[in-house]
Write a protein that holds these residues in place. Structure first.
Motif, PDB file in Angstrom:
ATOM      1  N   ASP A  55    -104.735 -42.403  45.723  1.00 14.07           N
ATOM      2  CA  ASP A  55    -105.178 -42.806  47.280  1.00 14.07           C
ATOM      3  C   ASP A  55    -103.887 -42.372  48.222  1.00 14.07           C
ATOM      4  OD1 ASP A  55    -107.190 -44.027  45.975  1.00 14.07           O
ATOM      5  OD2 ASP A  55    -106.504 -46.077  45.719  1.00 14.07           O
ATOM      6  N   VAL A  56    -104.618 -42.082  49.360  1.00 10.68           N
ATOM      7  CA  VAL A  56    -103.217 -41.564  50.535  1.00 10.68           C
ATOM      8  C   VAL A  56    -103.376 -42.760  51.692  1.00 10.68           C
ATOM      9  CG1 VAL A  56    -102.898 -39.926  52.104  1.00 10.68           C
ATOM     10  CG2 VAL A  56    -103.743 -39.463  49.865  1.00 10.68           C
ATOM     11  N   GLU A  57    -102.218 -43.130  52.031  1.00 10.42           N
ATOM     12  CA  GLU A  57    -102.172 -44.006  53.058  1.00 10.42           C
ATOM     13  C   GLU A  57    -101.867 -43.403  54.332  1.00 10.42           C
ATOM     14  OE1 GLU A  57     -99.321 -47.938  53.543  1.00 10.42           O
ATOM     15  OE2 GLU A  57     -98.185 -46.135  54.089  1.00 10.42           O
ATOM     16  N   ILE A  58    -102.785 -43.804  55.398  1.00 16.65           N
ATOM     17  CA  ILE A  58    -103.013 -43.081  56.606  1.00 16.65           C
ATOM     18  C   ILE A  58    -102.278 -44.203  57.580  1.00 16.65           C
ATOM     19  CG2 ILE A  58    -104.409 -41.804  58.233  1.00 16.65           C
ATOM     20  CD1 ILE A  58    -104.388 -40.629  55.528  1.00 16.65           C
ATOM     21  N   ALA A  61     -97.925 -37.447  63.833  1.00 17.36           N
ATOM     22  CA  ALA A  61     -98.585 -37.233  62.495  1.00 17.36           C
ATOM     23  C   ALA A  61     -98.595 -38.616  61.605  1.00 17.36           C
ATOM     24  CB  ALA A  61     -97.441 -36.241  61.928  1.00 17.36           C
ATOM     25  N   PRO A  62     -99.707 -38.630  61.028  1.00 18.52           N
ATOM     26  CA  PRO A  62     -99.824 -40.102  60.314  1.00 18.52           C
ATOM     27  C   PRO A  62     -99.403 -39.887  58.827  1.00 18.52           C
ATOM     28  CG  PRO A  62    -102.176 -38.545  60.379  1.00 18.52           C
ATOM     29  CD  PRO A  62    -100.833 -38.089  61.289  1.00 18.52           C
ATOM     30  N   PHE A  63     -98.884 -38.886  58.476  1.00 17.15           N
ATOM     31  CA  PHE A  63     -98.375 -38.712  56.971  1.00 17.15           C
ATOM     32  C   PHE A  63     -97.511 -37.217  57.197  1.00 17.15           C
ATOM     33  CE2 PHE A  63    -102.996 -37.719  56.923  1.00 17.15           C
ATOM     34  CZ  PHE A  63    -103.081 -36.253  57.056  1.00 17.15           C
ATOM     35  N   ALA A 115     -99.070 -50.146  66.263  1.00 19.70           N
ATOM     36  CA  ALA A 115     -98.202 -49.113  66.754  1.00 19.70           C
ATOM     37  C   ALA A 115     -98.042 -47.808  65.782  1.00 19.70           C
ATOM     38  CB  ALA A 115     -96.633 -49.667  66.695  1.00 19.70           C
ATOM     39  N   HIS A 116     -97.536 -46.695  66.537  1.00 19.08           N
ATOM     40  CA  HIS A 116     -97.766 -45.426  65.738  1.00 19.08           C
ATOM     41  C   HIS A 116     -96.728 -45.654  64.485  1.00 19.08           C
ATOM     42  CE1 HIS A 116     -94.294 -44.144  68.185  1.00 19.08           C
ATOM     43  NE2 HIS A 116     -93.851 -43.744  67.095  1.00 19.08           N
ATOM     44  N   GLY A 117     -97.153 -45.264  63.210  1.00 19.31           N
ATOM     45  CA  GLY A 117     -96.540 -45.375  62.119  1.00 19.31           C
ATOM     46  C   GLY A 117     -96.834 -46.566  61.264  1.00 19.31           C
ATOM     47  N   ASP A 118     -97.501 -47.583  61.641  1.00 20.53           N
ATOM     48  CA  ASP A 118     -97.934 -48.790  61.057  1.00 20.53           C
ATOM     49  C   ASP A 118     -99.147 -48.161  60.197  1.00 20.53           C
ATOM     50  OD1 ASP A 118     -96.276 -50.255  62.587  1.00 20.53           O
ATOM     51  OD2 ASP A 118     -97.598 -51.081  63.745  1.00 20.53           O
ATOM     52  N   PRO A 119     -99.345 -49.040  59.188  1.00 21.59           N
ATOM     53  CA  PRO A 119    -100.374 -48.807  58.131  1.00 21.59           C
ATOM     54  C   PRO A 119    -101.779 -48.954  58.765  1.00 21.59           C
ATOM     55  CG  PRO A 119     -99.013 -50.008  56.801  1.00 21.59           C
ATOM     56  CD  PRO A 119     -98.427 -49.765  58.487  1.00 21.59           C
ATOM     57  N   LEU A 120    -102.677 -47.785  58.747  1.00 23.85           N
ATOM     58  CA  LEU A 120    -103.950 -47.856  59.507  1.00 23.85           C
ATOM     59  C   LEU A 120    -105.120 -48.068  58.421  1.00 23.85           C
ATOM     60  CD1 LEU A 120    -105.483 -47.694  62.169  1.00 23.85           C
ATOM     61  CD2 LEU A 120    -105.684 -45.191  61.647  1.00 23.85           C
ATOM     62  N   PHE A 121    -105.396 -47.142  57.514  1.00 20.22           N
ATOM     63  CA  PHE A 121    -106.351 -47.402  56.390  1.00 20.22           C
ATOM     64  C   PHE A 121    -105.825 -46.824  55.148  1.00 20.22           C
ATOM     65  CE2 PHE A 121    -108.036 -44.173  58.842  1.00 20.22           C
ATOM     66  CZ  PHE A 121    -108.362 -43.057  57.633  1.00 20.22           C
ATOM     67  N   LEU A 122    -106.209 -47.049  54.133  1.00 16.51           N
ATOM     68  CA  LEU A 122    -106.074 -46.405  52.553  1.00 16.51           C
ATOM     69  C   LEU A 122    -107.343 -45.346  52.496  1.00 16.51           C
ATOM     70  CD1 LEU A 122    -103.911 -46.402  50.407  1.00 16.51           C
ATOM     71  CD2 LEU A 122    -105.315 -47.839  49.208  1.00 16.51           C
ATOM     72  N   ALA A 123    -107.069 -43.931  52.269  1.00 20.00           N
ATOM     73  CA  ALA A 123    -108.072 -42.972  52.073  1.00 20.00           C
ATOM     74  C   ALA A 123    -108.109 -43.188  50.353  1.00 20.00           C
ATOM     75  CB  ALA A 123    -107.810 -41.614  52.452  1.00 20.00           C
ATOM     76  N   GLY A 137    -110.136 -47.983  52.783  1.00 15.45           N
ATOM     77  CA  GLY A 137    -109.777 -49.419  52.372  1.00 15.45           C
ATOM     78  C   GLY A 137    -108.916 -49.936  53.210  1.00 15.45           C
ATOM     79  N   ASP A 138    -108.324 -51.302  53.041  1.00 14.77           N
ATOM     80  CA  ASP A 138    -107.225 -52.013  53.648  1.00 14.77           C
ATOM     81  C   ASP A 138    -107.230 -51.440  55.052  1.00 14.77           C
ATOM     82  OD1 ASP A 138    -106.525 -52.716  51.268  1.00 14.77           O
ATOM     83  OD2 ASP A 138    -105.066 -51.443  50.519  1.00 14.77           O
ATOM     84  N   GLU A 139    -108.036 -51.392  56.073  1.00 12.72           N
ATOM     85  CA  GLU A 139    -108.113 -51.102  57.186  1.00 12.72           C
ATOM     86  C   GLU A 139    -107.429 -52.091  58.104  1.00 12.72           C
ATOM     87  OE1 GLU A 139    -112.799 -50.348  56.252  1.00 12.72           O
ATOM     88  OE2 GLU A 139    -111.117 -51.321  55.380  1.00 12.72           O
ATOM     89  N   ALA A 140    -106.578 -51.621  58.787  1.00 11.76           N
ATOM     90  CA  ALA A 140    -105.829 -52.413  59.941  1.00 11.76           C
ATOM     91  C   ALA A 140    -106.695 -53.238  61.030  1.00 11.76           C
ATOM     92  CB  ALA A 140    -104.687 -51.565  60.682  1.00 11.76           C
ATOM     93  N   ALA A 141    -106.484 -54.320  61.653  1.00 11.53           N
ATOM     94  CA  ALA A 141    -107.065 -54.608  62.804  1.00 11.53           C
ATOM     95  C   ALA A 141    -106.361 -55.313  63.877  1.00 11.53           C
ATOM     96  CB  ALA A 141    -107.897 -56.087  62.388  1.00 11.53           C
ATOM     97  N   GLY A 142    -106.865 -55.188  65.020  1.00  8.17           N
ATOM     98  CA  GLY A 142    -105.748 -55.566  66.348  1.00  8.17           C
ATOM     99  C   GLY A 142    -104.878 -54.342  66.482  1.00  8.17           C
ATOM    100  N   PRO A 143    -103.787 -55.097  67.435  1.00  9.23           N
ATOM    101  CA  PRO A 143    -102.887 -54.012  67.805  1.00  9.23           C
ATOM    102  C   PRO A 143    -102.213 -53.313  66.504  1.00  9.23           C
ATOM    103  CG  PRO A 143    -102.792 -56.142  68.991  1.00  9.23           C
ATOM    104  CD  PRO A 143    -103.674 -56.363  67.732  1.00  9.23           C
TER     105      PRO A 143
END
Length: 619
Positions: free
Chosen positions: A460-463, A502-504, A599-607, A591-597
């Motif tokens: 899996d890849v963390e975006i 860049a997210p990764f 910042a760039h570099g914070d975990p957003l979701f898991l591919a 999976g593991d989608e973020a919610a709310g505010p």
């Protein structure tokens, strides 16, 4: 399994939506759009859609190359719009561009619906001719009679098929068009071909054959469409529905017999004689041009301009000299990609080359080979042109011709058997196949670096978030294609600042000059599209500053794009930014989608990768 519905939804959105489509038809491998405004098409998004090979713009058309599955995607477009389905919607205001551009668009629109039936029955006729040549079937028997009728009927009555497609294209009454075509092919009319002393209303004329003809029916249906508009406007509503077809047929058929037919027969004779002269005096030149440049014509969609020429040549001479060298062109590109298959060490390249080789050799469908491999690698495409030109020249020098319209391929070779010098055919095809194959294998090409497998991922890849802002579900994006997941799964972010990072760690695979979208591939193989705003491609790069180029390696957190969100919103565009995974075959879920505010570099979701189950041990 391919998701045709998602591909269709994504493509329709990418070209600017149904409201931006003026006309749509499809050919063997591509969707051919005539758009009202080409600048509204988001080529970046279209190319990123799973199932799309590439995009080409030529001949006044926005061509989305799909491959062999194009009829299925076309049908799905018909379910969500007035275009697609089983037939094309007619153009609202006619095709755009030069006279040549409009001609190409018209020919593709009229011939596309009949292409596969014409090719299929032509292939049957070719196999039947081969069987007769080798004595495998009794030509005096009833079986041969029935099979010949099956294979020859469609091309014999081709004007009736073209009457329907031309009527749909020109927005004429197709049943009236059929009545006109039926008159041209009526048994007593065909029996009068060449008869002397014929008159119509006292005007002498010469009856010509309309069997297998193309030009007369297209011209007269075009005139019919204008006549019907005039009569519908002038006649009273109580009688116009039956008087209009009566008047049109009564006027149109004599016009064909007295003017259009004789002139088109004369011009067709000149064209046939001209082709015959070239292929008898300098046959190598004609063959080299057809064999060498055919695939170049295909790239730009210009080969459609030669389809009616093939048919005119057949109608006037009973043979097709022009189509024989095209076999060399097709098989040469197939051989070039076969060379890539043999020489390449890149596993992804090999996996693409294998089916492209089979498709090119067996079915004559070379778009996957050209767009996916030969053209990007450059040398294989050039070697294919060399092989096609040499092979086409040799075939033409042997006077080889076809007696049926077929899609040139190995399976269609029976169409050429017994027609011309077969040794020249063998040597020509041999040269067309061996020259590019050996050139690719021996000279080689610049091979791309090995990439992470796209179809099967093991991790899996963390975006991480590429922008500062607030996460919202993809379903809330004010755009149906993104909201439905048709372009890929992911989330959206309402930006709070004007920078995209860049997210990764990975590679920039698509950095478009407009700056509104950027495609990335992670080191683990996840492919992500970051689309800044909705319909912002229409800004043509205004308010965007691009800081990277395609092919550039990036690290997580590197600055990719800057944009002026306030200016974009003042221009009337929503800045909400979808972040989606486009290679859903390798990463089918998130999976593991973020919610709310965020910042760039914070975990957003898991591919989430399409994991391969562990092998079961067998004792």
């Amino acid at each position: 399994m391919a998701d045709y519905a998602k591909t269709a939804a994504g493509v329709l959105k990418g070209v600017g939506g149904e409201e931006n489509v003026q006309n749509l038809v499809h050919c063997a491998t591509r969707l051919r759009f005539v758009l009202k405004d080409d600048s509204k098409a988001d080529t970046a998004a279209v190319k990123a859609i799973p199932g799309v090979v590439t995009v080409a713009q030529a001949g006044g058309q926005y061509q989305v190359v799909i491959g062999n599955d194009v009829p299925e995607v076309f049908a799905e477009i018909g379910k969500i719009s007035k275009f697609g389905g089983t037939e094309s919607a007619p153009a609202e205001a006619g095709p755009k561009g030069s006279l040549f551009t409009r001609f190409i668009t018209m020919i593709s629109g009229i011939f596309t619906p009949v292409l596969w039936t014409l090719a299929g029955t032509g292939l049957l006729k070719a196999f039947l001719a081969a069987a007769a040549t080798f004595g495998w079937i009794d030509t005096a028997g009833s079986t041969y009679l029935v099979l010949y009728a099956l294979s020859d009927a469609f091309i014999n009555f081709l004007p009736m098929a073209l009457a329907i497609t031309a009527a749909r294209y020109f927005k004429a009454n197709e049943w009236t068009s059929l009545a006109i075509a039926g008159a041209l092919l009526y048994p007593t009319i065909t029996a009068a071909v060449g008869a002397e002393g014929l008159t119509l209303f006292g005007i002498p004329f010469t009856m010509v054959s309309y069997v297998s003809s193309v030009i007369p029916i297209v011209i007269i249906v075009w005139l019919q469409s204008h006549a019907e508009k005039f009569l519908y406007a002038k006649l009273h509503s109580s009688v116009k529905r039956f008087l209009t077809p009566m008047i049109v047929v009564l006027v149109a058929v004599p016009i064909v017999f007295l003017v259009i037919g004789p002139i088109s027969d004369l011009l067709g004779g000149w064209l046939g004689d001209g082709i015959g002269w070239v292929f008898s005096v300098v046959p190598w030149l004609g063959g080299a041009i057809m064999g060498g440049l055919w695939q170049v014509f295909v790239i730009f969609g210009l080969h459609w301009g030669l389809v009616p020429v093939f048919q005119i040549e057949f109608q006037t001479t009973g043979q097709m000299l022009l189509i024989a060298p095209v076999f060399a062109a097709v098989l040469a590109q197939a051989a070039a990609v076969a060379g890539v298959w043999v020489r390449a060490r890149n596993k992804n390249l090999k996996s693409l080359a294998a089916p492209a080789t089979l498709s090119g050799f067996l079915a004559g469908i070379t778009e996957p080979a050209i767009y996916g491999i030969n053209l990007p690698l450059k040398r294989p495409f050039a070697f294919g042109i060399v092989g096609g030109a040499i092979g086409g020249a040799i075939i033409a020098m042997g006077g080889v011709f076809s007696t049926a319209f077929v899609v040139p391929s190995a399976l269609a070779l029976p169409a050429l058997l017994g027609n011309g010098n077969m040794w020249f055919l063998v040597f020509g095809l041999g040269a067309a196949i061996l020259i590019p194959f050996l050139m690719v294998v021996l000279i080689g090409f610049k091979e791309p670096a090995e990439e992470a497998p796209a179809a099967v991922a093991t991790d899996d890849v963390e975006i991480t978030s590429p922008v500062d802002g607030t996460v919202v579900p993809l379903s809330e994006v004010p755009d149906a294609a993104f909201a439905s997941g048709g372009l890929g799964e992911g989330v959206a972010i309402k930006p709070a600042s004007g920078a995209v990072f860049a997210p990764f760690d990975g590679t920039v695979v698509a950095a478009f000059p407009t700056g509104h979208a950027i495609g990335l591939r992670s080191v683990n193989g996840a492919e992500v599209l970051i689309h800044i705003g909705i319909d912002t491609v229409k800004l043509n790069g205004e308010h965007f500053t691009l800081h990277v180029t395609s092919g550039q390696e990036v690290k997580a957190g590197d600055l990719l794009v800057e944009f002026d969100g306030d200016a974009i919103e003042r221009a009337g565009y929503d800045t909400i930014t979808p972040v989606i995974v486009t290679n859903g075959d390798a990463f089918p879920a998130i999976g593991d989608e973020a919610a709310g505010p965020v910042a760039h570099g914070d975990p957003l979701f898991l591919a989430v990768a399409a994991h391969v189950p562990d092998a079961v041990a067998v004792n």
